[in-house]
Design a protein around this motif. Structure first.
Motif, PDB file in Angstrom:
ATOM      1  N   PHE A  53      -5.743  32.911  11.019  1.00  0.00           N
ATOM      2  CA  PHE A  53      -5.367  33.611   9.795  1.00  0.00           C
ATOM      3  C   PHE A  53      -4.271  32.809   9.121  1.00  0.00           C
ATOM      4  CE2 PHE A  53      -2.721  35.407  13.152  1.00  0.00           C
ATOM      5  CZ  PHE A  53      -1.474  35.578  12.591  1.00  0.00           C
ATOM      6  N   ILE A  54      -4.160  32.949   7.805  1.00  0.00           N
ATOM      7  CA  ILE A  54      -3.278  32.094   7.009  1.00  0.00           C
ATOM      8  C   ILE A  54      -2.061  32.872   6.513  1.00  0.00           C
ATOM      9  CG2 ILE A  54      -3.128  30.696   4.900  1.00  0.00           C
ATOM     10  CD1 ILE A  54      -6.150  30.142   5.265  1.00  0.00           C
ATOM     11  N   VAL A  55      -0.894  32.247   6.606  1.00  0.00           N
ATOM     12  CA  VAL A  55       0.349  32.860   6.129  1.00  0.00           C
ATOM     13  C   VAL A  55       1.150  31.833   5.340  1.00  0.00           C
ATOM     14  CG1 VAL A  55       0.503  34.475   8.066  1.00  0.00           C
ATOM     15  CG2 VAL A  55       1.642  32.249   8.217  1.00  0.00           C
ATOM     16  N   PRO A  56       2.035  32.285   4.439  1.00  0.00           N
ATOM     17  CA  PRO A  56       2.947  31.351   3.758  1.00  0.00           C
ATOM     18  C   PRO A  56       3.896  30.706   4.769  1.00  0.00           C
ATOM     19  CG  PRO A  56       2.902  33.494   2.657  1.00  0.00           C
ATOM     20  CD  PRO A  56       2.204  33.673   3.960  1.00  0.00           C
ATOM     21  N   ALA A  57       4.337  29.503   4.478  1.00  0.00           N
ATOM     22  CA  ALA A  57       5.256  28.803   5.378  1.00  0.00           C
ATOM     23  C   ALA A  57       6.551  29.591   5.576  1.00  0.00           C
ATOM     24  CB  ALA A  57       5.562  27.419   4.829  1.00  0.00           C
ATOM     25  N   SER A  58       6.971  30.342   4.553  1.00  0.00           N
ATOM     26  CA  SER A  58       8.235  31.089   4.641  1.00  0.00           C
ATOM     27  C   SER A  58       8.175  32.229   5.652  1.00  0.00           C
ATOM     28  CB  SER A  58       8.610  31.652   3.266  1.00  0.00           C
ATOM     29  OG  SER A  58       7.610  32.535   2.791  1.00  0.00           O
ATOM     30  N   ARG A  59       6.981  32.630   6.071  1.00  0.00           N
ATOM     31  CA  ARG A  59       6.850  33.736   7.027  1.00  0.00           C
ATOM     32  C   ARG A  59       6.620  33.255   8.452  1.00  0.00           C
ATOM     33  NH1 ARG A  59       3.064  37.708   3.318  1.00  0.00           N
ATOM     34  NH2 ARG A  59       4.616  38.046   1.680  1.00  0.00           N
ATOM     35  N   PHE A  60       6.708  31.956   8.647  1.00  0.00           N
ATOM     36  CA  PHE A  60       6.508  31.363   9.974  1.00  0.00           C
ATOM     37  C   PHE A  60       7.796  30.690  10.422  1.00  0.00           C
ATOM     38  CE2 PHE A  60       4.137  29.359  13.357  1.00  0.00           C
ATOM     39  CZ  PHE A  60       4.828  28.186  13.591  1.00  0.00           C
TER      40      PHE A  60
ATOM     41  N   MET B 150      -3.542  32.908  -0.037  1.00  0.00           N
ATOM     42  CA  MET B 150      -3.045  33.471   1.222  1.00  0.00           C
ATOM     43  C   MET B 150      -1.781  32.804   1.722  1.00  0.00           C
ATOM     44  SD  MET B 150      -6.548  34.321   3.272  1.00  0.00           S
ATOM     45  CE  MET B 150      -7.584  35.721   2.770  1.00  0.00           C
ATOM     46  N   SER B 151      -1.489  31.603   1.223  1.00  0.00           N
ATOM     47  CA  SER B 151      -0.263  30.921   1.632  1.00  0.00           C
ATOM     48  C   SER B 151       0.842  31.055   0.578  1.00  0.00           C
ATOM     49  CB  SER B 151      -0.543  29.435   1.904  1.00  0.00           C
ATOM     50  OG  SER B 151      -1.209  28.843   0.815  1.00  0.00           O
ATOM     51  N   LYS B 152       0.606  31.855  -0.447  1.00  0.00           N
ATOM     52  CA  LYS B 152       1.636  32.090  -1.463  1.00  0.00           C
ATOM     53  C   LYS B 152       2.539  33.240  -1.010  1.00  0.00           C
ATOM     54  CE  LYS B 152      -0.019  29.053  -4.413  1.00  0.00           C
ATOM     55  NZ  LYS B 152      -0.898  28.366  -3.448  1.00  0.00           N
ATOM     56  N   PRO B 153       3.863  33.079  -1.120  1.00  0.00           N
ATOM     57  CA  PRO B 153       4.783  34.165  -0.695  1.00  0.00           C
ATOM     58  C   PRO B 153       4.551  35.446  -1.474  1.00  0.00           C
ATOM     59  CG  PRO B 153       5.968  32.106  -1.074  1.00  0.00           C
ATOM     60  CD  PRO B 153       4.572  31.907  -1.598  1.00  0.00           C
TER      61      PRO B 153
END
Length: 219
Positions: free
Chosen positions: A129-136, A216-219
């Protein structure tokens, strides 16, 4: 499907903002704002600039909250922003098999997982699943990661040098985010998983026609 990186960090120490009143002084000094030009007739108070706090009636609560939890102004602000921006999300933790690589990620408890059939995703069963870099956030193991790339070299297939497990990577479709392996998450935070097949054998066409994957990777 992808590209990679790892990391994140922040911290600093700053006191809480406080409202001030003009200190006593000469009659000429009373017409001036501290550190600013003289206020002429009809002049209006300027709003705080970027990064400045005007807490108004909440100043006391803010100072008490900082003192009670021993937080800097930045740390308290980050807690508030996280609580607002991550509402409806849960904090998942996970990592590789040997434990050398550990991370945390903010995402829904109901995961939307991609099942790609490109050559490498098929070989290693790379459901993610894909997440924004800021949430990892990589908690440990940056020095224990190595990366495999091929073809366009945009996707960064990151895995543990010790056990070989890829628990996250940076997808070619979302270079500003991460693809997280749901099977590498710790138990207890995932409620449901919906799996969507994506035709990675025709990657350009599949990504171009997909309505939401890029977002999906946008905050």
């Amino acid at each position: 499907m992808g590209r990679a990186t790892a990391g994140s960090a922040r911290r600093s120490r700053r006191g809480s903002a406080a409202a001030g009143s003009p200190a006593g002084g000469s009659r000429r000094g009373r017409g001036k704002k501290a550190g600013g030009p003289a206020a002429g007739p009809g002049a209006q108070a300027q709003p705080p600039g970027p990064g400045a706090f005007d807490l108004g009636a909440q100043s006391g609560r803010w100072a008490a909250f900082q003192e009670r939890h021993r937080l800097s102004c930045e740390e308290a602000a980050r807690l508030l922003l996280d609580a607002y921006e991550y509402r409806g999300l849960v904090k998942h933790t996970g990592g590789c098999h040997c434990g050398a690589v550990r991370f945390e990620v903010w995402a829904s408890a109901d995961l939307h997982v991609f099942n790609c059939n490109c050559s490498i995703c098929t070989k290693k069963q790379n459901r993610h699943f894909i997440v924004p870099a800021s949430r990892f956030k990589l908690l440990k193991g940056a020095d224990n990661l190595t990366t495999y790339t091929f073809n366009t070299h945009h996707a960064q297939h990151t895995f543990c040098k010790t056990c070989g497990v890829q628990s996250f990577y940076t997808p070619r479709s979302n270079p500003d985010g991460y693809g997280i392996a749901p099977h590498c998450l710790d138990d207890g935070t995932v409620q449901t998983i919906v799996t969507e097949d994506i035709n990675g054998k025709e990657w350009e066409k599949a990504v171009k026609e997909h309505k939401t994957i890029r977002d999906m990777s946008k905050p």
